[in-house]
Design an enzyme around this catalytic site. Sequence first.
Site, PDB file in Angstrom:
ATOM      1  N   LYS A 111       4.149   9.038  -6.921  1.00  0.00           N
ATOM      2  CA  LYS A 111       5.203   8.120  -7.338  1.00  0.00           C
ATOM      3  C   LYS A 111       6.183   8.825  -8.284  1.00  0.00           C
ATOM      4  CE  LYS A 111       6.084   3.373  -8.074  1.00  0.00           C
ATOM      5  NZ  LYS A 111       5.591   2.006  -7.980  1.00  0.00           N
ATOM      6  N   LYS A 191      -1.042   9.745  14.454  1.00  0.00           N
ATOM      7  CA  LYS A 191      -2.107   8.902  13.898  1.00  0.00           C
ATOM      8  C   LYS A 191      -1.645   7.448  13.889  1.00  0.00           C
ATOM      9  CE  LYS A 191      -4.370   7.724   9.617  1.00  0.00           C
ATOM     10  NZ  LYS A 191      -4.133   7.246   8.339  1.00  0.00           N
ATOM     11  N   LYS A 194       0.323   1.765  10.213  1.00  0.00           N
ATOM     12  CA  LYS A 194       1.371   0.745  10.117  1.00  0.00           C
ATOM     13  C   LYS A 194       2.698   1.371   9.683  1.00  0.00           C
ATOM     14  CE  LYS A 194      -0.512  -0.616   5.659  1.00  0.00           C
ATOM     15  NZ  LYS A 194      -1.973  -0.495   5.510  1.00  0.00           N
TER      16      LYS A 194
HETATM   17  P1  ADP Z   1      -2.460   2.645   7.573  1.00  0.00           P
HETATM   18  O1  ADP Z   1      -2.459   4.112   7.928  1.00  0.00           O
HETATM   19  O2  ADP Z   1      -2.094   1.792   8.752  1.00  0.00           O
HETATM   20  O3  ADP Z   1      -1.626   2.358   6.356  1.00  0.00           O
HETATM   21  P2  ADP Z   1      -4.617   2.213   5.776  1.00  0.00           P
HETATM   22  O4  ADP Z   1      -4.241   3.441   5.021  1.00  0.00           O
HETATM   23  O5  ADP Z   1      -4.374   0.890   5.154  1.00  0.00           O
HETATM   24  O6  ADP Z   1      -3.937   2.271   7.214  1.00  0.00           O
HETATM   25  O7  ADP Z   1      -6.137   2.355   6.169  1.00  0.00           O
HETATM   26  C1  ADP Z   1      -7.144   1.399   5.966  1.00  0.00           C
HETATM   27  C2  ADP Z   1      -8.453   1.992   6.484  1.00  0.00           C
HETATM   28  O8  ADP Z   1      -8.368   2.234   7.895  1.00  0.00           O
HETATM   29  C3  ADP Z   1      -8.804   3.346   5.856  1.00  0.00           C
HETATM   30  O9  ADP Z   1     -10.207   3.395   5.628  1.00  0.00           O
HETATM   31  C4  ADP Z   1      -8.418   4.361   6.896  1.00  0.00           C
HETATM   32  O10 ADP Z   1      -9.244   5.506   6.824  1.00  0.00           O
HETATM   33  C5  ADP Z   1      -8.618   3.596   8.201  1.00  0.00           C
HETATM   34  N1  ADP Z   1      -7.627   4.046   9.193  1.00  0.00           N
HETATM   35  C6  ADP Z   1      -6.311   3.748   9.194  1.00  0.00           C
HETATM   36  N2  ADP Z   1      -5.681   4.301  10.253  1.00  0.00           N
HETATM   37  C7  ADP Z   1      -6.636   4.980  10.934  1.00  0.00           C
HETATM   38  C8  ADP Z   1      -6.619   5.768  12.128  1.00  0.00           C
HETATM   39  N3  ADP Z   1      -5.509   5.943  12.837  1.00  0.00           N
HETATM   40  N4  ADP Z   1      -7.775   6.327  12.540  1.00  0.00           N
HETATM   41  C9  ADP Z   1      -8.919   6.132  11.850  1.00  0.00           C
HETATM   42  N5  ADP Z   1      -9.013   5.404  10.720  1.00  0.00           N
HETATM   43  C10 ADP Z   1      -7.889   4.830  10.254  1.00  0.00           C
END
Ligand code: ADP
Length: 325
Positions: A111, A191, A194
């Site tokens: 940040k 990957k 969101k």
């Molecule tokens: P995003 O990447 O959509 O923001 P988050 O960071 O909120 O997702 O991830 C929430 C949980 O889901 C974490 O434990 C993360 O390791 C898992 N996760 C998110 N995207 C993936 C992915 N593409 N493959 C495997 N695990 C994922």
Amino acid sequence: MRVLSGIQPSGEALHLGNFFGALRQFVALQEEHEMLLFIADYHSMNSVRDGAARRANTLAVALDYLACGLDPTRAMLFRQSDMPEVTELAWLLSTVTPMGLLERGHAYKDKVAQGQSADHGLFAYPVLQAADILLYHSDLVPVGQDQKQHIEMARDIAQRFNHTYGEDLLVVPEPYIPEEVAVVSGTDGRKMSKSYGNTIPMFGKPKEVKKSVMGIVTDSTPVENPKEPVGHLFELWSLFADEAEREEMFARARAGGLGYGEVKKDLLARLNARFEPMRERRAELEQKPDDVEDVLADGAQRAREIARPVLDACREAAGLGGGRR
Ligand code: ADP
Ligand code: TRP
């Protein structure tokens, strides 16, 4: 073993990456371990500034987990803020946490690097997270790779507190980062995330889910040509197939005559079959928010039985509160 993890109520819809990368693992752990899972609503105050949204997002996370099979008679599912004790422990811990440790924190450093000013809450986030873990004498903390640093900080803080006030006060936790959890690819091959807008939603409306599955990006190899079954479409499909089905599909791809459209349609059918029961369960629970509140209240009560003696011992050792016994 006592296993604990926390999830931020972000308000975002769950996607396949979240399910295969996180939820499914958590739900499986309840079979063999004493599992505590909390919804980190205090933490979300660093980013979400709307109280009504926080309450709604918190409920949504509870629904997601219950729909995915978290069994509240086994695991303790609770709301972080139903356990205000955690903020007291966070204070005790903050008095033995060096500034330098927090200054190395990724979330805070990022940040500041973006030129934004950080609030104290963000700076102190790792201390609250340490309290989340240490309050329950957790042995194991399953998290994604991105949270590893926070667990290491919690270990460091626990050791410092124990060293200062008594060696057995806090359990030094271990991170648990399942190696075999592959990264789930999104519809564009990056990957699934969101933040990339390439997700396939788990609890989305049928039309939404269909649109994202049919929108998976492929090359333009004609149907009749042989194809190597590699790349994100086949990877996504494989999440819903067993070994024998995979071999059969892959053989057809290599032989030629299998179009990407057919693979997508089959993926959609398999995905719907797998998630439909969970979608129904979620919709049912959504109609009964009071039942979900009961689950959270019960989870908090059971978690408090673990937490109270831990906090009391820390208070006692630190000479806090009255000395009469
Ligand atoms: P995003 O990447 O959509 O923001 P988050 O960071 O909120 O997702 O991830 C929430 C949980 O889901 C974490 O434990 C993360 O390791 C898992 N996760 C998110 N995207 C993936 C992915 N593409 N493959 C495997 N695990 C994922
Ligand atoms: N910081 C974690 C995240 O953003 C959520 C979290 C808060 C957590 N407290 C925790 C995870 C304690 C594990 C243990 O994903």
